[in-house]
Design an enzyme around this catalytic site. Structure first.
Site, PDB file in Angstrom:
ATOM      1  N   THR A   1       0.821  -1.225   0.000  1.00 55.52           N
ATOM      2  CA  THR A   1       0.000   0.000   0.000  1.00 55.52           C
ATOM      3  C   THR A   1       0.845   1.261   0.000  1.00 55.52           C
ATOM      4  O   THR A   1       0.463   2.275  -0.585  1.00 55.52           O
ATOM      5  CB  THR A   1      -0.942  -0.025   1.225  1.00 55.52           C
ATOM      6  OG1 THR A   1      -1.807  -1.155   1.083  1.00 55.52           O
ATOM      7  CG2 THR A   1      -1.786   1.219   1.338  1.00 55.52           C
TER       8      THR A   1
ATOM      9  N   SER B   1       1.907  -7.428  -0.723  1.00 58.23           N
ATOM     10  CA  SER B   1       2.635  -8.388   0.122  1.00 58.23           C
ATOM     11  C   SER B   1       1.996  -9.781   0.229  1.00 58.23           C
ATOM     12  O   SER B   1       2.701 -10.729   0.597  1.00 58.23           O
ATOM     13  CB  SER B   1       2.952  -7.800   1.484  1.00 58.23           C
ATOM     14  OG  SER B   1       1.849  -7.820   2.332  1.00 58.23           O
TER      15      SER B   1
ATOM     16  N   THR C   1       1.781  -4.372   4.298  1.00 57.64           N
ATOM     17  CA  THR C   1       1.683  -4.677   5.732  1.00 57.64           C
ATOM     18  C   THR C   1       1.163  -6.093   6.019  1.00 57.64           C
ATOM     19  O   THR C   1       1.378  -6.614   7.109  1.00 57.64           O
ATOM     20  CB  THR C   1       0.765  -3.657   6.436  1.00 57.64           C
ATOM     21  OG1 THR C   1      -0.526  -3.697   5.815  1.00 57.64           O
ATOM     22  CG2 THR C   1       1.346  -2.258   6.359  1.00 57.64           C
ATOM     23  N   ASP C   2       0.486  -6.713   5.043  1.00 59.78           N
ATOM     24  CA  ASP C   2      -0.136  -8.022   5.323  1.00 59.78           C
ATOM     25  C   ASP C   2       0.870  -9.076   5.761  1.00 59.78           C
ATOM     26  O   ASP C   2       0.591  -9.890   6.651  1.00 59.78           O
ATOM     27  CB  ASP C   2      -0.888  -8.534   4.082  1.00 59.78           C
ATOM     28  CG  ASP C   2      -2.124  -7.710   3.749  1.00 59.78           C
ATOM     29  OD1 ASP C   2      -2.494  -6.842   4.557  1.00 59.78           O
ATOM     30  OD2 ASP C   2      -2.713  -7.939   2.675  1.00 59.78           O
TER      31      ASP C   2
END
Ligand code: ASP
Length: 321
Positions: free
Chosen positions: A12, A54, A86-87
């Protein structure tokens, strides 16, 4: 002036919101435009090693990142910043944490709001990560994750919220420091840990979550020669429903390592309960109790241990360290 190697991987932080409201990848990373904000303060060497969301991160790509950072050790680089979706950020951070010698600060960051959304956190987190990588205090603390003014260790940090900018938390121990106005403040030391300089990431290791009424059917599905290991997110302090035990015993008899963590987001799994399926029972069966890391990180630790050629006894020590 310090020289920081920036490795953009996507996520993101490098995406934008489109007219239809969907968030998508850009061909050109919007952060590349903003780096002039650091001119005169930090010398940046910028590489776009990947441009992926990710969920597309793999262990092979993590290994590529590790190898690029090892090369940087010979290139007069003072620190590394990795931008990441961030995942799965915590998994990449943890992989690097246990496979790299920590010669210079390595800091991962990301964003919850893409580059053109109101209140975007990407540029701010990026600059915070760069100043953390420049800080003398960041040496010797392992791989760090900087998000939303907080500094966390790769070992214990986890994404806890789907959308909130304060999503990255260290549930049991808290962050080890903070960053404010370009300065870092650390409150805790980080004990050193074993590093395995692996060159391969082979082996199918599955994470299986326990639940009330669980039986052995999921374990039976992975009871085969292609399985290199299993991580179980067990109940509470480290217990399982008794109906899972026959299938687990068969897997252990094949010498497949079975590692247990708790499905609770706080605390450490231990062998406390002495009943059928209780932790005492599971440990006696040969299940390895991992200490405080979550399921996805225990999976990475097991893969790293297997690829460094550890015996079952050595794996047990490495996983329960
Ligand atoms: N789905 C995105 C990713 O992990 C989320 C993010 O970057 O915050 O790539």
């Amino acid at each position: 002036m310090k020289t920081i190697l920036v490795l953009h991987t996507g996520g993101t932080i490098s995406m934008s919101k489109e007219a239809d409201g969907n968030v998508a990848l850009n061909t050109m990373n919007p952060l590349l435009d903003q780096e002039k904000l650091l001119e005169g303060k930090v010398n940046l060497i910028v590489e776009e090693i990947f441009n992926i969301p990710s969920p597309h991160m793999t262990l092979e790509r993590m290994l590529e990142l590790k190898q690029r950072i090892q090369k940087a050790y010979d290139e007069a680089i003072d620190g590394v910043v990795i931008t990441h979706g961030t995942d799965t950020l915590e998994e990449t951070a943890y992989f690097l944490d246990i496979t790299l010698e920590h010669k210079i600060p390595i800091v991962l960051t990301g964003a919850m709001r893409s580059s053109n959304e109101i209140g975007t956190d990407g540029l701010y987190n990026f600059i915070s990560a760069v100043f953390t990588a420049c800080s003398e205090e960041s040496y010797g603390k392992g791989v760090l994750v900087v998000m939303n003014d907080e500094i966390h260790t790769a070992r214990y940090v986890t994404k806890t919220h789907t959308t909130n900018v304060a999503t990255f938390r260290t549930p049991t121990f808290g962050p080890i420091g903070m960053i404010a106005k370009e300065k870092t403040f650390f409150a805790s030391e980080v004990p050193p840990q074993e590093v395995c300089d692996i060159q391969t990431v082979a082996g199918n290791v599955y994470v299986i979550k326990a639940y009330a009424g669980m039986d052995g059917s999921l374990f039976e599905l992975v009871d085969n020669d292609q399985t290199a290991g299993i991580v179980i997110e067990a109940l509470g302090a480290g217990n399982l429903p008794p109906e899972t035990l026959p299938a687990l015993k068969k897997i252990l008899a094949r010498n497949i390592p079975v590692v247990l963590v708790s499905r609770c987001s706080n605390g450490i799994a231990e062998d406390i309960y002495d009943y059928e399926g209780g932790g005492v029972n599971l440990k006696k069966m040969g299940i390895i109790f991992s200490r405080g890391i979550n399921g996805p990180k225990a999976r990475i630790r097991l893969i790293v241990g297997l690829n460094s050629g550890k015996s079952m006894e050595e794996l047990n020590a490495f996983l329960s360290e």
